[in-house]
Write a protein that holds these residues in place. Structure first.
Motif, PDB file in Angstrom:
ATOM      1  N   ILE A  37       0.845  -1.198   0.000  1.00 28.98           N
ATOM      2  CA  ILE A  37       0.000   0.000   0.000  1.00 28.98           C
ATOM      3  C   ILE A  37       0.884   1.253   0.000  1.00 28.98           C
ATOM      4  N   ASP A  38       0.409   2.336  -0.640  1.00 30.33           N
ATOM      5  CA  ASP A  38       1.162   3.592  -0.665  1.00 30.33           C
ATOM      6  C   ASP A  38       1.342   4.164   0.747  1.00 30.33           C
ATOM      7  N   PRO A  39       2.477   4.841   1.001  1.00 32.71           N
ATOM      8  CA  PRO A  39       2.761   5.391   2.329  1.00 32.71           C
ATOM      9  C   PRO A  39       1.606   6.214   2.927  1.00 32.71           C
ATOM     10  N   ASP A  40       0.968   7.074   2.101  1.00 28.89           N
ATOM     11  CA  ASP A  40      -0.133   7.891   2.621  1.00 28.89           C
ATOM     12  C   ASP A  40      -1.213   7.027   3.247  1.00 28.89           C
ATOM     13  N   GLU A  41      -1.597   5.972   2.514  1.00 30.27           N
ATOM     14  CA  GLU A  41      -2.663   5.103   3.018  1.00 30.27           C
ATOM     15  C   GLU A  41      -2.189   4.213   4.158  1.00 30.27           C
ATOM     16  N   GLN A  42      -0.908   3.871   4.125  1.00 29.50           N
ATOM     17  CA  GLN A  42      -0.354   3.102   5.258  1.00 29.50           C
ATOM     18  C   GLN A  42      -0.512   3.910   6.540  1.00 29.50           C
ATOM     19  N   GLN A  43      -0.157   5.182   6.449  1.00 32.92           N
ATOM     20  CA  GLN A  43      -0.256   6.039   7.630  1.00 32.92           C
ATOM     21  C   GLN A  43      -1.695   6.146   8.124  1.00 32.92           C
ATOM     22  N   MET A  44      -2.606   6.367   7.164  1.00 42.81           N
ATOM     23  CA  MET A  44      -4.029   6.479   7.484  1.00 42.81           C
ATOM     24  C   MET A  44      -4.491   5.211   8.206  1.00 42.81           C
ATOM     25  N   LEU A  45      -4.082   4.049   7.689  1.00 45.63           N
ATOM     26  CA  LEU A  45      -4.505   2.787   8.284  1.00 45.63           C
ATOM     27  C   LEU A  45      -3.955   2.628   9.698  1.00 45.63           C
ATOM     28  N   ILE A  46      -2.652   2.887   9.862  1.00 46.12           N
ATOM     29  CA  ILE A  46      -2.049   2.708  11.186  1.00 46.12           C
ATOM     30  C   ILE A  46      -2.756   3.584  12.209  1.00 46.12           C
TER      31      ILE A  46
END
Lengths: 447, 447
Positions: free
Chosen positions: B63-72
């Motif tokens: 997953i792209d970093p932006d969405e990784q952050q959102m998920l975490i």
């Protein structure tokens, strides 16, 4: 072991055959292939004949084309036949594509019937298509086989296959239905059915797909190998990651060359003759030189204005260079973004709007510094400073817009966007910026 | 299955959980990761929680970093812990390098002690070094083990290892002594000793080696994985080919950007804000703009000559553009040749002599065409035609020589040669060519 040390052993009398033989069996085949570089026919032949039979073909596949040709010409028919029987099909195709006609004839005469048929088939695929870069050596398994049978198959046939880490699962008529990795096989029970443990979500290429698409899939999915199918989804070959790495670099080199007004060439720099180099460079140089005369014409048409206000001339290089640099920044980012699949034609409005704003902001900053400089060094001539600054700002916005617009349109028209790079953009922006410059000057100074 | 269809199923009420669950287990993890793109936090979270546990971490890594952050930020501590426990160490390091400090804190708090230690260790390696791109998940075998024991080891520990196709053979103290491929293991007898069937000619990297060297080795030897050792030759990690493919593209992008007067950026074009874009572009634009004023000064110093013979102005763009293009052709070929390891500083004399000859030949051809054109369109003024033609030929020879000389010297001085590309070469050649032009004109016309 160092090349020098090996050559020394080779030249001792009597030659240290046994010792060399055992050195070669310990060495990496790529390093052995390096020894052949820049040696004469005599030495090459002696080294090659000392190689253990089991690695001779593999070493041969890593040798440079020039030396491959030299070797084939020097070897006996039997020796050539021996190489060809063990060479992977994709390496054999590469070899044949590199050699002159008489060598090709001799190579094919000494190739086994079955293999020659496959090679001829592969030579028919369009250049840079998936079919032309695939190999036909792979492990295929029936979906009804068991894991145990799969291992037997790998052991029986796998030793000559280019990769055995990904096995392809086929149904009758060689229809591709799935993929099973050696990892899965090793971690499954001996009696498991292949059809049950395979992965049906298999990423494949068609024989006619462009190699650029293939490399994009490899990158996206992190593949080690990819199956190639014909129009009826029948498995005909595989592409391996080591070849993809080479292709990625070739495609990049091609883009670097096209973006610098060079006719792309697959030969390394030092192996390309001076006349070929001139041929690769002269066409674009000539075209761009003649295009630049249009810009010259624009200047000439404002000769009257220049005669009245000769100081205008001094800012021509700055305007031309800055416009060219600004345009090439944008075109490089867009061409690269499209090559990596990050930007597409659908984004054209977004990209244009971005570049106009970027051009405007860069224009403000450069224009401000420029204004101060001109104002201070040209006797506080604010009219002149405004003229140059306004021209510079408009130049930046035009350069940024054209720098992204032209490559995107080229892509849409199925022209390689790499052509719309720095050299052409610079020539176009040069003309536009000088025209704007003189028009503004004429208005400002009422010339 | 298409993204739209999946989102539709997700939005049906009641949600088709079982169906989605089974769709996800059939899909390629990279394609699942694509679904997260451009969706809101709510949707991302719902999709992620529907993923089969066995693939959730792997999907997360794509997953792209932006969405990784959102998920975490949206997931519970337990869920984060679950992801971290299954994430490969190199993917975990990538994640931590991308996230802001507060997210990093939360991630590390939810990482198992042992793994956290390894991650912290890897974060200490210099950027772009072999140590910073390696993973610590690999299969190591003792040289005294048998093939049978090796398979047991792979089955027991291999399922979580990033690659099991190349196993590394170690002696006491983790000293790297050889490599054995899964292929060799499968084709060997169960009782064979690993030390006897391994390949001792193992190509390895040191933790501090630059990633460019690593990629060159991968290309040269066609590797799938490469072991990384510390200063005492102890095995500490491996680098896998899928990461190398990414790094090759990153290094190429960096070169493309540097060669177009851009500050390199690792962000994709559309993900970089307008202000960051301006920052990446303005420094070089400004530097080159100010340098171009020197060229402007050269023109200004010949104002008298221009006043007498204003026709000279019309050829300025042609000389500047052709010089720039010729120089950028040479510099691109040399920079690329050095990046691919085909050309080195030791070749500088050969290269210079080639480029001088190429420049001379291109000069003859372009000069001839140019002479005819000027002679015919400027009232058979052969003095003018000779002036421009001579300047053009000298410009080409200077452009070609500087275009190869400056990048090679830069490399020798350990400056990135990509800086000595089109924009800088153009600016330098512009000044030189205009100076030559006016000096020749003054002599010819006795001004």
């Amino acid at each position: 072991m160092e090349k020098e040390a090996i050559l020394e052993l080779l030249n001792e009398s009597p030659m240290r055959v046994a010792e060399l033989h055992s050195i070669f069996s310990e060495m990496n085949v790529v390093n052995i292939a390096d020894i052949f570089k820049d040696e004469n026919k005599e030495t090459d032949l002696r080294i090659f004949r000392l190689l253990p039979k089991s690695i001779a073909s593999e070493v041969f596949s890593y040798i440079d084309p020039d030396e491959q040709q030299m070797l084939i010409e020097a070897l006996s028919d039997n020796e050539v036949r021996d190489i060809m029987s063990k060479l992977f099909v994709d390496d054999a195709v590469d070899l044949i594509e590199e050699m002159p006609a008489d060598v090709v004839k001799r190579v094919l005469q000494n190739t086994q019937n079955e293999k020659r048929k496959i090679i001829n088939q592969m030579l028919k695929y369009p250049e840079d298509s998936a079919g032309s870069i695939m190999t036909t050596e792979y492990v295929d398994l029936s979906e009804d086989a068991t894991v145990n049978e799969a291992f037997d198959e790998i052991r029986k046939n796998g030793i000559n296959k280019e990769t055995i880490y990904t096995c392809y699962v086929i149904r009758r008529d060689r229809l591709l239905v799935g993929v099973v990795s050696a990892k899965t096989l090793m971690l499954s029970k001996q009696g498991d059915r292949i059809g049950d443990i395979m992965d049906a979500a298999v990423v494949s290429a068609h024989t006619t797909d462009d190699q650029e698409l293939v490399t994009q899939q490899f990158k996206k999915y992190g593949l080690l190998a990819m199956p190639v199918v014909d129009t009826e989804n029948r498995l005909v070959g595989i592409i391996t990651v080591d070849d993809v790495v080479q292709i990625i670099e070739e495609e990049n080199t091609e883009d670097f060359e096209k973006m610098s007004a060079l006719k792309p060439s697959e030969e390394p720099y030092l192996k390309t003759g001076v006349f070929t180099q001139v041929r690769n460079r002269i066409v674009w140089l000539l075209f761009l030189m003649l295009s630049a005369t249009i810009t010259g014409g624009i200047i000439a048409s404002f000769e009257d204005a220049l005669a009245v206000l000769p100081v205008l001339i001094a800012f021509i290089p700055m305007l031309m260079d800055t416009g060219g640099n600004a345009g090439s920044q944008s075109s490089t980012l867009i061409i690269r973004g499209m090559a990596l699949g990050e930007v597409g034609f659908k984004d054209i409005a977004v990209v244009l709007w971005r570049e106009v704003r970027i051009g405007f902001l860069c224009g403000i900053i450069l224009g401000f510094i420029n204004f101060i400089r001109i104002y201070l060094t040209n006797g506080r001539n604010s009219l002149l400073a405004v003229t140059v600054t306004l021209s510079l700002m408009l130049t930046l916005m035009i350069a940024k817009s054209l720098g992204c617009f032209l490559p995107m349109v080229a892509k849409k028209l199925k022209v390689d966007p790499a052509i719309m790079a720095a050299p052409l953009i610079t020539t176009i922006v040069d003309g536009a910026s000088l025209w704007i410059y003189f028009v503004i000057a004429k208005m400002m100074f009422k010339l």
